[in-house]
Structures are given as C-alpha cells and as structure tokens.
Scaffold this active site. Structure first.
Site, mmCIF file in Angstrom:
data_model
loop_
_atom_site.group_PDB
_atom_site.id
_atom_site.type_symbol
_atom_site.label_atom_id
_atom_site.label_comp_id
_atom_site.label_asym_id
_atom_site.label_seq_id
_atom_site.Cartn_x
_atom_site.Cartn_y
_atom_site.Cartn_z
ATOM 1 N N ASP A 133 -10.002 2.583 -7.884
ATOM 2 C CA ASP A 133 -9.933 1.045 -7.310
ATOM 3 C C ASP A 133 -9.775 1.164 -5.719
ATOM 4 O O ASP A 133 -8.970 2.053 -5.073
ATOM 5 C CB ASP A 133 -8.780 0.349 -7.985
ATOM 6 N N ASP A 135 0.747 -1.180 -0.254
ATOM 7 C CA ASP A 135 0.024 -0.030 0.220
ATOM 8 C C ASP A 135 0.846 1.216 0.017
ATOM 9 O O ASP A 135 1.889 1.294 0.808
ATOM 10 C CB ASP A 135 -0.987 0.056 1.345
ATOM 11 N N GLU A 138 -14.947 2.801 -6.327
ATOM 12 C CA GLU A 138 -15.135 1.240 -6.043
ATOM 13 C C GLU A 138 -15.055 1.020 -4.782
ATOM 14 O O GLU A 138 -13.804 1.007 -4.085
ATOM 15 C CB GLU A 138 -13.883 0.686 -6.684
HETATM 16 C C1 BGC Z 1 -10.242 -5.162 -8.181
HETATM 17 C C2 BGC Z 1 -9.633 -6.474 -7.748
HETATM 18 C C3 BGC Z 1 -8.189 -6.500 -7.343
HETATM 19 C C4 BGC Z 1 -8.131 -5.662 -6.178
HETATM 20 C C5 BGC Z 1 -6.854 -5.197 -5.852
HETATM 21 C C6 BGC Z 1 -10.289 -4.613 -6.774
HETATM 22 O O1 BGC Z 1 -11.015 -3.682 -6.535
HETATM 23 O O2 BGC Z 1 -11.310 -5.250 -8.428
HETATM 24 O O3 BGC Z 1 -9.540 -7.190 -9.087
HETATM 25 O O4 BGC Z 1 -7.818 -7.819 -7.093
HETATM 26 O O5 BGC Z 1 -8.761 -4.389 -6.188
HETATM 27 O O6 BGC Z 1 -6.124 -4.098 -6.736
#
Ligand code: BGC
Length: 577
Positions: A206, A176, A248
């Site tokens: 993400d 991280d 996300e």
């Molecule tokens: C993605 C996964 C990924 C993870 C770590 C998630 O939000 O959709 O595919 O493995 O993040 O990056």
C-alpha cells in the site's frame, strides 16, 4: 491456449477479485462480514472463475480508514473473526485453487498502534521516538503534496504529548513510519514473514511511493524507496517460493514501472493512468486516450505484470490525468458534486456507465484483454450500485447483495446493526439486483461475466502476450493484437453508441479463419485485401488467429462453454457482439 498453468508467475494468468471481508458475508449474524462468511462463499468465487482473491485490510484497527489504519500487524480484527478462522479460510481457498493476496500497509500505522503510543512518550532522539517522523516545525518537506486534500490541510500534525509535529501523508490519525530507522524495517519484515509463513501468496504494498522523506523533493519515488524494495524482495525470495509483491503506486507509467526495478523489486504494479482513460475513451467514442497511454507504457520483461482495474474500494482517482482531462471526467461522470472526493469520483462501475449493459460489457472486454492482469471489484460482476450519501469512500463499500432475503442475504442481523446499509434503491436495490436472481437468468451480467472470465483463462496470450495496435482507420474503433507463444489474438472494439464498420489490414494472416473466442463462432477467412468487420453499438470481438497452427480444443462442439447455467447454449443472447 492454456493447459497446465505453471505454478510460478501465477499472477500473469490470474484473474484477481478484490473484496473486503467486512462487506462480503456475515457468517455470525452480528451485522459485519467475517471469515466464516467469506469461507462459505468460496464456491461462488470458484464458479465465477477468478483465480486469486485480494483481501482489503482485516487487521486490528480503529477503522477510521477502513482498516488501512492498522494497530496490530499480527492479528485479525475481532469483528472479522480469529486467526484460526483466517487460516481455515486460507486452507479452503487453496483447496479450490484460489491464491490469496493480502495488504501490507508499510507507510503508516494507526495512531492507536502501540509503537506510536510509545514513540510519542519517548524522549526525542530515542530509538522508540524514531519509529515515526517528527519535527519542531511544520514547514519541513514543503514540496510534498497533500493527498487527502478534502480532509487534511497539511502533512504535519501537532502532538501535544510528544510536543512535536508528526508526519502523515494520509489522515492525521495515520502517522508515517520512519524508514530511516532500521528497527522499522525489522518490525515490518516480521509481519511479512508472519503472513507469508501462514501461506499467503501475495502482498499488495500500500502507498509505496511515500516511504521516505527528503528535503527539496516531492517525497515520492525516492531512490531510498527502491533500495528498500530490493531488500524486501531479497528477503522474500530467500524464504518463500512463488510469492508475489504488488506495488500500489498511483503514478505515471514510467514512475510506476520503476517499482519493478530491474526485476528485483515488485512482480506487479497497478497501472493507474489507463483506468480513467478507459472511461474517457468510452465517453469520447475515441480510441486515442487508450492507445496514447499504452504507447507511453514501457514494455515489461516476462516475469513482470501490470495489474489493471476499472473500479476499486477508493475513488476513481484523477491524479494521473491532465487538468483538462480531469475537468472532462468530472463533467461527464460526476455532475453531482457529492460524487466527487479528493481528486476523484466515488462511484461504482454500473452507475458510472449509466447502468448501460453494453457499455459495462465492452469496458470489461477491454479490461480482460489489454496487457496485464484484470482485477475485478466485488459486486461489479452483478452491476451493484453505490450510495454517494455515505461519507468518505464508503458509498462503494456497501454489503454484497446475495439474494432478495433480509439485508440482501448478507446478514441475519437487524438492519440497524449492519456496518453499512445495504443498497435498497429502486434501480440497484438488493430486492432485484442480487446473485441469486442473476444465477437464475441465463443472460444476466453475472453469467456473462463468468463466460468472459472463462474465455480469458483459456488463453495464456491475454496474460503473457505482447501487444500491437492496429490502425483501424476509424477512431471510434480500437483494434489490437495480443501476440502469444502459440496463438495470436485480435481484439476489435466499437467505442461508439452507433453501429460502426472498419476495414483492417490483416494480410499477414491471409488464409486463416478467425474464431470468435467467447462464443466459438467461425468468421470468414482472411484474404490478402482489407478485412471488413461491422459492429452494433459498443460491440466487440476477441478473435483467435492461432487456429492456422492447430485447431483449438474449445472449438469442438462437444465441449460446453464452462459455467453456463443449465439449459442454455453458447449461442445465448448476451454474448458479446
Ligand atoms: C488505499 C486507501 C487508503 C490509503 C491510506 C491507499 O492506497 O487504497 O484506501 O485510504 O492508502 O492507507
């Protein structure tokens, strides 16, 4: 009814198609999909009717997490092509009116990233070391859960070079970044400027809940994360027009809604909890799970939007359900333990629904009419299957099936060179299940999906209207209004495998003749008394009730329903209900 869509807030009216460059089409014949191949397939996507493409990570990476382990934010993975091939793809997508959304993986990098290699060698406390999160003991932040629980037992891993533990919320090869270090922010903003500067229209952020760590907390959804997002948004707004940030955040509706800020963080956020509830409602034949979660979902101001999906590149996550609901989902959708991974189910849409055509249609009918922007996962428009024997989540990432030719028309390479085997089983195999075959069959799932997408895009109300649930007096039937600026839409869906009937209180629309949107059929005029409707198994209707105000142009029998293959009519079988 939509005519000219406003350029701003394009994401409200969008139909998003999620794809991986690697899995879509191999233009160079080396067994791996690339930008040359994707560019060749843009006409297909345009014909499908989608309006935006979301590309999974395509940056340099050791590919130990399918590209979410980035080793360079400013280039294209050599297997997928070059930066100029990406630019050509982007130009061609824009020329066809398709927006392009890419990934911004903020939380972590690959351990192969130069920043990590430098950090682990730099002296403790130095600016370079501080790009990542280090500790002398693995007991810090003990309240943070482990997300990839099938693969990792701790969020800390010992690094023998740094002689310290580093923090990672996902795989141990994905350290991280340290968001308390302002230099990290500067580095990431450069990446934002780079891709948005090339003309990318949106960024999926993400794993956004996990950016900061604080002792005594779950290390999710911290106030510092929201402050960071506000800064990111200010940065983007000051430099670019009409761009979109998509969060996300796999969280409960209230926590996910926090990622909109007060309109000053993300424009969109995925609605994770609705997804498993669509599947459980369908299996229970009961509208309660859907109505219940949407009642817990805060209404959004005009500029903001939920992103809705059925399946994606990950497992069908069961993090945002109760323990009982999770047990139920495993029991009914993943009896085979190999179909389970982490806290979820690694299956595609068609196999999850037993390849039941009507169920597939119904669940898409809900996806495309519930409040939010629908996101389609590549291959689900033709009902592709999966391969649960491949590791990790790779079973839902197999090559797109274009034709009955070698490798499903995906690649000219020897089968052994493909990045993953094409599905060749007896039900979902490429020999019978492919785009070319479905283009030739008027009633194929692909042609049905094209009509659904077109119908959705003709009505702004789906993307912009408010939602009101109706009591259908029959829990097997889900009924809701979408109220728009110049149209009201009534959606009624039979969640059951048996025929059903309902009587709806529609008195306030007395005198109006509903028009079924997908086929353009007129239904009996609404009176002051209950309005009776009956359905076949898993049948559903989308009714326009706005025609009392002005007749919709698409009701004109001269106007062809778009995207039908030659020689068929809107009355073709295969239309809903
Ligand atoms: C993605 C996964 C990924 C993870 C770590 C998630 O939000 O959709 O595919 O493995 O993040 O990056």
């Amino acid at each position: 009814m939509s005519t000219d869509k406003p350029a701003e807030r394009w994401y409200k009216d969008a139909v998003i198609y999620e794809l991986h460059v690697r899995a879509f089409h191999d233009g160079k014949g080396d067994g791996v999909g690339d930008f040359v191949g994707l560019t060749r397939k843009l006409d297909y996507l345009q014909d499908l009717g989608v309006s935006a493409l979301w590309l999974l990570p395509f940056y340099p990476s050791p590919l130990r997490d399918d590209g979410y382990d980035i080793s360079d934010y400013f280039d294209v993975h050599p297997s997928y092509g070059t930066l100029s091939e990406f630019k050509r793809f982007l130009r061609e997508a824009h020329r066809r009116g398709l927006k392009v959304i890419t990934e911004l993986v903020l939380n972590h990098t690959s351990d192969q990233h130069a920043l990590f290699q430098r950090a682990r060698r730099a002296p403790p406390g130095s600016r370079e070391r501080d790009f990542y999160v280090w500790s002398d003991s693995p007991s810090k932040y003990a309240e943070a859960r482990v997300i990839f629980k099938d693969f990792e037992s701790s969020n800390w891993t010992w690094d023998p070079v740094a002689k310290a533990y580093y923090w990672h919320r996902f795989y141990s090869h994905q350290p991280d970044l340290n968001f308390d270090n302002p230099a990290v922010l500067r580095h990431l903003l450069k990446a934002v400027d780079f891709w948005l500067g090339l003309g990318v229209d949106g960024l999926r952020l993400d794993a956004i809940p996990y950016l900061f760590e604080r002792e005594g907390s779950s290390c999710e959804n911290l106030p510092e994360t929201h402050a960071f997002l506000k800064e990111l948004r200010r940065h983007v707004d000051a430099r670019f027009k009409d761009r979109m940030l998509l969060a996300e955040a796999n969280q409960w509706p209230e926590d996910a809604a926090a990622y909109f800020g007060s309109g000053d963080e993300c424009h969109m956020a995925f609605h994770f909890p609705i997804m498993p509830r669509l599947f459980s409602a369908l299996h229970m034949e009961d509208c309660f799970p859907i109505v219940d979660i949407l009642k817990q979902t805060p209404a959004l101001p005009d500029a903001l939007q939920w992103a809705l999906f059925l399946r994606n590149h990950d497992e069908l996550t069961l993090e945002m359900v109760t323990d009982e609901e999770r047990d139920y989902m495993y029991r009914v959708y993943a009896m085979d333990p190999r179909a389970r991974i982490n806290l979820g189910i690694r299956r595609r849409l068609a196999p999850l629904l037993g390849n039941h055509r009507r169920k597939i249609e119904l669940i898409n009918g809900l996806l495309f009419s519930l409040p939010g922007t629908p996101v389609l996962y590549y291959g689900d428009e033709i009902g592709m299957g999966d391969n649960i024997y491949l590791g990790d989540r790779n079973g839902v990432r197999t090559p797109m099936q274009w034709s009955a030719d070698r490798n499903g028309g995906f690649s000219q390479a020897d089968a052994a060179r493909l990045y993953a085997p094409v599905n060749a089983d007896s039900v979902y195999g490429y020999q019978g299940l492919n785009v070319e075959a479905q283009e030739q069959q008027p009633c194929s799932l692909l042609n049905w999906m094209r009509q659904l997408v077109a119908a959705r895009r003709r009505h702004d109300t789906f993307g912009r209207g408010s939602t009101e649930f109706l009591d259908a007096d029959n829990r097997r039937v889900l009924a809701y209004f979408r109220h728009g600026a110049d149209d009201d839409i009534l959606v009624v869906a039979n969640l059951s495998q048996k025929a059903q009937a309902v009587e709806l209180a529609l008195g306030r629309y007395a005198g109006i003749q509903p028009v079924e949107i997908v086929g353009g059929t007129l239904f009996p005029r609404i009176g002051v008394g209950p309005y009776a409707l009956s359905f076949g198994p898993y049948g559903f209707y989308w009714f326009s009730l706005g025609c009392g105000r002005r007749p919709p142009a698409w009701r004109n029998p001269e106007v062809q329903v778009p995207f039908l293959p030659k020689g068929t009519s809107p009355e073709s079988p295969g239309l809903p209900a």
